[in-house]
Design a protein around this motif. Structure first.
Motif: not given
Length: 243
Positions: A61-86
């Motif tokens: 459903v959500s990727g099961a991050h369950l962790n703000p640091v994981v979610s923040a890394a997902d946004w930061w790393l994916g932002r240039r590739a057009g992937a991950g969280l906004t």
């Protein structure tokens, strides 16, 4: 997959995770009084198993991050590739995770007949503990992105559960490795609790660990951002659901 639906999964998943951490800590203290080592073993074992099961439950459903640091890394790393969280999704995930963690603590306390909220008196302050949180968090973030980037996301539930279970023992802080969980555990004066005054230091160390993990991933997995939609496990976004 609407953001509300994904955020609700993050809320429920984090709540159940913290309920497992706190609840198993209470059970361990009651079942093995006077033996702190056995209590920690019981707490770590239950947490590792619960974490793996929750990733399987909420990951699609959500990727099961369950962790703000994981979610923040997902946004930061994916932002240039057009992937991950906004940014908007990151804010929703983090808010749901923190609210879920507090709810999970209250739930665990009530299940064991304790006051819903009782502030912890367990001080966890010191450079060695903060260093342990940096190490625990950095290792966790590198692990989940390395698995996603190398197309081994199916191993994530077992691998993440194993890592956290082991980190209970090889870190002096017993591996909180999660700002939401840290905040939630301040609401219980039981085995798994952390005094509110100790929370800022732990959260700061966890954020540092997240930054170090991003730097390590840039060196070891330079295209990790392309796999952001597979962190922690592959899941549907509004875009991929239309493909």
């Amino acid at each position: 997959m609407s953001l509300a639906r994904r955020a609700s999964a993050e809320f429920a998943g984090t709540a159940l995770l913290v309920a497992a951490v706190v609840g198993s800590g209470i059970a361990a203290a009651r079942l093995s009084p006077g033996d702190v080592g056995l209590q920690l073993l019981e707490n770590a074992f239950a947490t590792a198993l619960a974490l793996g099961a929750l990733i399987l439950m909420f990951g699609p459903v959500s990727g099961a991050h369950l962790n703000p640091v994981v979610s923040a890394a997902d946004w930061w790393l994916g932002r240039r590739a057009g992937a991950g969280l906004t940014v908007r999704e990151l804010a929703a995930y983090a808010a749901a995770q923190v609210a879920g963690a507090v709810t999970g603590t209250v739930l665990a306390d009530l299940m064991y007949g304790l006051p819903a909220v009782s502030w912890s008196h367990t001080d966890r302050i010191g450079g060695n503990l903060w260093l342990a949180e940096v190490v625990a968090t950095a290792g966790l973030v590198v692990l989940v992105f390395a698995l996603a980037r190398s197309n081994r996301a199916t191993a994530t539930p077992a691998a993440v559960g194993a890592y956290i279970g082991a980190a209970y023992w090889f870190t002096s802080s017993t591996s909180f490795a999660n700002p939401a969980v840290t905040i939630g555990r301040a609401f219980t004066d039981t085995f798994a609790g952390i005094a509110p005054a100790s929370v800022p230091g732990f959260v700061a160390a966890q954020l540092v660990g997240g930054v170090l993990a991003v730097a390590a991933l840039a060196a070891w997995y330079p295209q990790a951002g392309r796999s952001a939609d597979a962190v922690v496990v592959p899941h549907l976004t509004e875009e991929t659901a239309l493909r």
